[in-house]
Design a protein around this motif. Structure first.
Motif, short mmCIF file in Angstrom:
data_model
loop_
_atom_site.label_atom_id
_atom_site.label_comp_id
_atom_site.label_asym_id
_atom_site.label_seq_id
_atom_site.Cartn_x
_atom_site.Cartn_y
_atom_site.Cartn_z
N ALA A 22 -18.44 -18.30 -16.47
CA ALA A 22 -19.32 -19.51 -15.75
C ALA A 22 -20.76 -19.29 -15.40
CB ALA A 22 -18.52 -20.14 -14.61
N TYR A 23 -20.74 -17.99 -14.81
CA TYR A 23 -22.12 -17.33 -14.21
C TYR A 23 -22.69 -16.20 -14.88
CZ TYR A 23 -18.26 -14.55 -11.56
OH TYR A 23 -17.19 -14.14 -11.36
N PRO A 49 -15.52 -20.94 -23.33
CA PRO A 49 -16.18 -19.59 -23.48
C PRO A 49 -15.27 -19.12 -24.55
CG PRO A 49 -14.91 -19.86 -21.41
CD PRO A 49 -15.10 -21.06 -21.89
N ALA A 50 -15.58 -17.79 -25.07
CA ALA A 50 -14.89 -17.02 -26.03
C ALA A 50 -13.52 -16.24 -25.26
CB ALA A 50 -15.70 -16.18 -26.80
N THR A 51 -13.67 -16.00 -24.19
CA THR A 51 -12.71 -15.41 -23.47
C THR A 51 -12.74 -15.95 -22.07
OG1 THR A 51 -13.96 -13.45 -22.75
CG2 THR A 51 -12.63 -13.14 -24.54
N LYS A 52 -11.66 -15.72 -21.30
CA LYS A 52 -11.39 -16.44 -19.75
C LYS A 52 -10.80 -15.22 -19.41
CE LYS A 52 -10.73 -20.88 -21.51
NZ LYS A 52 -10.02 -22.40 -21.04
N ASP A 53 -10.92 -15.05 -17.67
CA ASP A 53 -10.26 -14.29 -16.83
C ASP A 53 -9.98 -15.04 -15.49
OD1 ASP A 53 -12.58 -14.49 -15.13
OD2 ASP A 53 -13.50 -12.81 -16.44
N SER A 54 -9.54 -14.27 -14.47
CA SER A 54 -8.91 -15.08 -13.47
C SER A 54 -10.02 -15.48 -12.44
CB SER A 54 -7.94 -13.89 -12.69
OG SER A 54 -8.95 -12.76 -12.17
N THR A 55 -11.39 -14.86 -12.65
CA THR A 55 -12.20 -15.39 -11.61
C THR A 55 -13.53 -16.24 -12.49
OG1 THR A 55 -13.51 -13.30 -11.97
CG2 THR A 55 -11.96 -13.58 -10.04
N GLY A 56 -13.34 -16.49 -13.65
CA GLY A 56 -14.12 -17.44 -14.44
C GLY A 56 -15.42 -16.96 -14.58
N VAL A 108 -28.02 -31.61 -17.47
CA VAL A 108 -27.24 -31.53 -16.24
C VAL A 108 -26.19 -30.50 -16.61
CG1 VAL A 108 -25.74 -32.86 -14.77
CG2 VAL A 108 -27.30 -34.18 -15.85
N ALA A 109 -26.04 -29.51 -15.71
CA ALA A 109 -24.88 -28.57 -15.85
C ALA A 109 -23.97 -28.81 -15.07
CB ALA A 109 -25.49 -27.22 -15.54
N ASP A 110 -22.55 -29.11 -15.60
CA ASP A 110 -21.25 -29.19 -14.88
C ASP A 110 -21.15 -27.73 -14.27
OD1 ASP A 110 -18.82 -30.70 -14.53
OD2 ASP A 110 -18.12 -28.54 -15.22
N THR A 111 -20.85 -27.74 -13.20
CA THR A 111 -20.68 -26.40 -12.14
C THR A 111 -19.19 -26.38 -11.71
OG1 THR A 111 -22.86 -26.55 -11.68
CG2 THR A 111 -21.69 -25.13 -10.29
N CYS A 112 -18.68 -25.62 -12.57
CA CYS A 112 -16.87 -25.28 -12.14
C CYS A 112 -16.46 -24.21 -12.83
CB CYS A 112 -16.25 -26.79 -12.55
SG CYS A 112 -14.51 -27.05 -11.95
N LEU A 113 -15.27 -23.72 -12.42
CA LEU A 113 -14.37 -22.78 -13.04
C LEU A 113 -13.57 -22.91 -13.96
CD1 LEU A 113 -14.48 -20.72 -9.98
CD2 LEU A 113 -16.27 -20.72 -11.49
#
Length: 326
Positions: free
Chosen positions: A93-94, A83-90, A117-122
């Protein structure tokens, strides 16, 4: 002269045709799932320095790669997002406009037959680089499940054909299964990273996905490489929770585990031929130390022989060409 009695096993190796007729393990391009890294931005095609031939691709460059995958007859891709930006709770991702969600919609519009297939992680989306919610320096299990479930539903809404949770939180399969079912996605299968070891072989991937932990490591949730029986407990848990496929990761150093899992479950088993395995082969090939084609095909065949029904591999495009004699 005393007559010797021994088996002449070489009789079945006397010609290429005969060897092909009695071959026990067949590797095909239909076995492959090709990983793709999608990044925010425009006109981005960044080669990953530790993974020659693998790129971070922006949405506008993505379809060239996907078109090639489809033209080679590879049936599936797995998407990882940066992603372009990240935060503490990701939250990326959603987000319904998240990078994987946008990429999924585009691929399914252009190539509806390709299995996404979508990798589902944070971990790619959190500023701390861990696969769940963090309190202090502790990764919290149960609060992470809610976010993983939200991520899975958003990916299914975007058109993902398979959800592949990779976080190794306890209960992640059942949390995602319930969330998908409640959202009307009862038919979307879960390809669980069921047996995922805390491995040094992941190093290049963390360059590709910008997902290295900012503190500590992942040993409290990923598995100890020394453990065998634990893998069977993890696999059993995911079967009971509703998984449809089980992934063993890494593959090459864990072929014994893959065979154990295959012998203990009735679900399809997926090998993840991980980044470190890929990079070692590419480095040796670039130095002229090995025959890349023969090494790759032998390695992938060993994974099928060990019990893999499908193989996630960065070698997929090259291997598909080689298997077609190109």
């Amino acid at each position: 002269m005393t007559q010797l009695h021994f088996r002449r096993n070489r009789r079945l190796r006397t010609s290429n045709t005969l060897r092909s007729m009695v071959r026990e393990t067949i590797l095909t391009k239909e076995d492959f799932i090709y990983p793709i890294f999608v990044i925010e931005g425009e006109n981005v095609k960044n080669e990953i320095s530790s993974m020659p031939g693998i790129y971070q691709l922006s949405i506008d460059r993505l379809m060239d790669e996907v078109d090639e995958v489809v033209s080679l007859g590879i049936p599936s891709v797995i998407l990882f997002g940066i992603p372009a930006t990240k935060d503490s709770t990701g939250t990326g991702a959603y987000d319904e406009q998240g990078i994987v969600q946008k990429a999924t919609r585009l691929i399914k519009e252009k190539h509806p037959e390709l299995v996404v297939v979508a990798d589902t992680c944070l971990c790619e989306y959190t500023d701390h680089g861990h696969c769940g919610v963090v309190h202090g320096e502790k990764v919290l299990n149960d609060p992470s499940l809610d976010l993983l479930a939200k991520t899975a539903v958003s990916q299914a809404e975007a058109g993902a054909d398979i959800i592949a949770p990779s976080n190794m939180m306890d209960g992640f399969v059942i949390a995602i299964r319930q969330a998908l079912d409640e959202a009307g996605f009862e038919d979307i299968p879960i390809m669980s990273y069921s047996v995922k070891y805390s491995s040094a072989y992941y190093g290049p991937f963390r360059d590709a996905a910008d997902s290295a932990p900012q503190f500590g490591d992942r040993k409290t949730y990923q598995m100890d490489p020394a453990n065998r029986m634990e893998a069977l407990r993890e696999a059993e848990s995911d079967v009971l929770e509703g998984a449809d496929f089980l992934i063993v990761k890494p593959a090459l150093s864990y072929l014994d585990i893959m065979r154990d899992v295959k012998n203990s479950v009735l679900l399809p088993v997926v090998a993840y031929n991980v980044s470190g395995e890929y990079s070692m082969v590419k480095a040796a090939a670039q130095n002229g130390w090995i025959n890349e084609k023969e090494i790759v095909l032998e390695t992938l065949t060993s994974m099928k022989r060990a019990g893999a029904d499908l193989i996630m591999t960065y070698h997929a495009k090259d291997a598909a060409r080689w298997l077609e004699g190109k």
